[in-house]
Write a protein that holds these residues in place. Sequence first.
Motif, PDB file in Angstrom:
ATOM      1  N   MET A  82     -11.844   1.568 -12.060  1.00  0.00           N
ATOM      2  CA  MET A  82     -11.837   2.179 -10.953  1.00  0.00           C
ATOM      3  C   MET A  82     -12.871   3.531 -11.076  1.00  0.00           C
ATOM      4  O   MET A  82     -13.784   3.582 -10.459  1.00  0.00           O
ATOM      5  CB  MET A  82     -10.833   2.531 -10.091  1.00  0.00           C
ATOM      6  CG  MET A  82     -11.116   3.075  -8.682  1.00  0.00           C
ATOM      7  SD  MET A  82      -9.641   3.358  -7.736  1.00  0.00           S
ATOM      8  CE  MET A  82      -8.511   4.799  -8.886  1.00  0.00           C
ATOM      9  N   LEU A  83     -12.517   4.173 -12.068  1.00  0.00           N
ATOM     10  CA  LEU A  83     -13.210   5.425 -12.409  1.00  0.00           C
ATOM     11  C   LEU A  83     -14.660   4.990 -12.877  1.00  0.00           C
ATOM     12  O   LEU A  83     -15.846   5.731 -12.532  1.00  0.00           O
ATOM     13  CB  LEU A  83     -12.640   5.959 -13.563  1.00  0.00           C
ATOM     14  CG  LEU A  83     -11.266   6.803 -13.259  1.00  0.00           C
ATOM     15  CD1 LEU A  83     -10.666   7.533 -14.419  1.00  0.00           C
ATOM     16  CD2 LEU A  83     -11.701   7.972 -12.323  1.00  0.00           C
ATOM     17  N   ALA A 125     -18.129   6.216 -11.217  1.00  0.00           N
ATOM     18  CA  ALA A 125     -19.115   7.042 -11.810  1.00  0.00           C
ATOM     19  C   ALA A 125     -20.483   6.202 -11.737  1.00  0.00           C
ATOM     20  O   ALA A 125     -21.555   7.103 -11.679  1.00  0.00           O
ATOM     21  CB  ALA A 125     -18.623   7.276 -13.235  1.00  0.00           C
ATOM     22  N   LEU A 126     -20.509   5.049 -12.041  1.00  0.00           N
ATOM     23  CA  LEU A 126     -21.709   4.196 -11.859  1.00  0.00           C
ATOM     24  C   LEU A 126     -22.226   4.365 -10.798  1.00  0.00           C
ATOM     25  O   LEU A 126     -23.664   4.481 -10.185  1.00  0.00           O
ATOM     26  CB  LEU A 126     -21.744   2.876 -12.362  1.00  0.00           C
ATOM     27  CG  LEU A 126     -21.498   2.583 -13.767  1.00  0.00           C
ATOM     28  CD1 LEU A 126     -21.165   1.124 -14.209  1.00  0.00           C
ATOM     29  CD2 LEU A 126     -22.628   3.145 -14.573  1.00  0.00           C
ATOM     30  N   LEU A 127     -21.618   4.189  -9.414  1.00  0.00           N
ATOM     31  CA  LEU A 127     -22.031   4.332  -8.246  1.00  0.00           C
ATOM     32  C   LEU A 127     -22.753   5.716  -7.646  1.00  0.00           C
ATOM     33  O   LEU A 127     -23.961   5.748  -7.407  1.00  0.00           O
ATOM     34  CB  LEU A 127     -20.973   4.144  -7.186  1.00  0.00           C
ATOM     35  CG  LEU A 127     -21.540   3.937  -5.667  1.00  0.00           C
ATOM     36  CD1 LEU A 127     -22.282   2.699  -5.541  1.00  0.00           C
ATOM     37  CD2 LEU A 127     -20.176   3.701  -4.681  1.00  0.00           C
ATOM     38  N   ILE A 128     -21.991   6.833  -8.224  1.00  0.00           N
ATOM     39  CA  ILE A 128     -22.381   8.164  -7.914  1.00  0.00           C
ATOM     40  C   ILE A 128     -23.729   8.277  -8.982  1.00  0.00           C
ATOM     41  O   ILE A 128     -24.658   9.160  -8.393  1.00  0.00           O
ATOM     42  CB  ILE A 128     -21.260   9.326  -8.262  1.00  0.00           C
ATOM     43  CG1 ILE A 128     -20.438   9.152  -7.289  1.00  0.00           C
ATOM     44  CG2 ILE A 128     -21.929  10.799  -8.251  1.00  0.00           C
ATOM     45  CD1 ILE A 128     -19.027   9.772  -7.505  1.00  0.00           C
ATOM     46  N   PHE A 135     -26.815   6.878  -7.139  1.00  0.00           N
ATOM     47  CA  PHE A 135     -27.169   7.522  -6.079  1.00  0.00           C
ATOM     48  C   PHE A 135     -27.946   8.994  -6.526  1.00  0.00           C
ATOM     49  O   PHE A 135     -28.913   9.166  -5.953  1.00  0.00           O
ATOM     50  CB  PHE A 135     -26.203   7.953  -5.104  1.00  0.00           C
ATOM     51  CG  PHE A 135     -25.665   6.738  -4.225  1.00  0.00           C
ATOM     52  CD1 PHE A 135     -26.657   6.312  -3.239  1.00  0.00           C
ATOM     53  CD2 PHE A 135     -24.504   6.322  -4.088  1.00  0.00           C
ATOM     54  CE1 PHE A 135     -26.308   5.225  -2.546  1.00  0.00           C
ATOM     55  CE2 PHE A 135     -24.022   5.375  -3.217  1.00  0.00           C
ATOM     56  CZ  PHE A 135     -24.871   4.709  -2.585  1.00  0.00           C
ATOM     57  N   ALA A 136     -27.662   9.353  -7.612  1.00  0.00           N
ATOM     58  CA  ALA A 136     -28.149  10.812  -8.145  1.00  0.00           C
ATOM     59  C   ALA A 136     -29.770  10.252  -8.606  1.00  0.00           C
ATOM     60  O   ALA A 136     -30.309  11.278  -8.369  1.00  0.00           O
ATOM     61  CB  ALA A 136     -27.324  11.347  -9.241  1.00  0.00           C
ATOM     62  N   VAL A 137     -29.701   9.217  -9.379  1.00  0.00           N
ATOM     63  CA  VAL A 137     -30.771   8.805  -9.826  1.00  0.00           C
ATOM     64  C   VAL A 137     -32.029   8.598  -8.765  1.00  0.00           C
ATOM     65  O   VAL A 137     -33.195   8.775  -8.645  1.00  0.00           O
ATOM     66  CB  VAL A 137     -30.788   7.643 -10.664  1.00  0.00           C
ATOM     67  CG1 VAL A 137     -32.114   6.860 -11.098  1.00  0.00           C
ATOM     68  CG2 VAL A 137     -29.990   8.104 -12.218  1.00  0.00           C
TER      69      VAL A 137
END
Length: 87
Positions: A20-21, A25-28, A31-33
């Motif tokens: 889950m972490l 982390a990959l999702l955020i 989005f940041a990229v």
Amino acid sequence: MFWYDHGMSGWGYFGMGLGMLLFWALLIAGFAVMIRIAVSDRDRPEPPRPEPPRAEEVLAQRFARGEIDDKEYASRLATLREIAPTG
């Protein structure tokens, strides 16, 4: 066969929590990229446009390619300088 009464052990909870972490982390990060790329494209200045060649340069190129002879080149050059003096 069913040693733990169909329950999950501590390692199962650890793996599920780690997954889950990693997912969040990959999702955020994704989005940041995407936001960074969108913002950097907008801030990039446009490259300067090349100036079009002047009339005298075009005439000189035509003379160099042999499209016009020296009399026509001199006549047209005199006409250009007479109409639009360079300064």
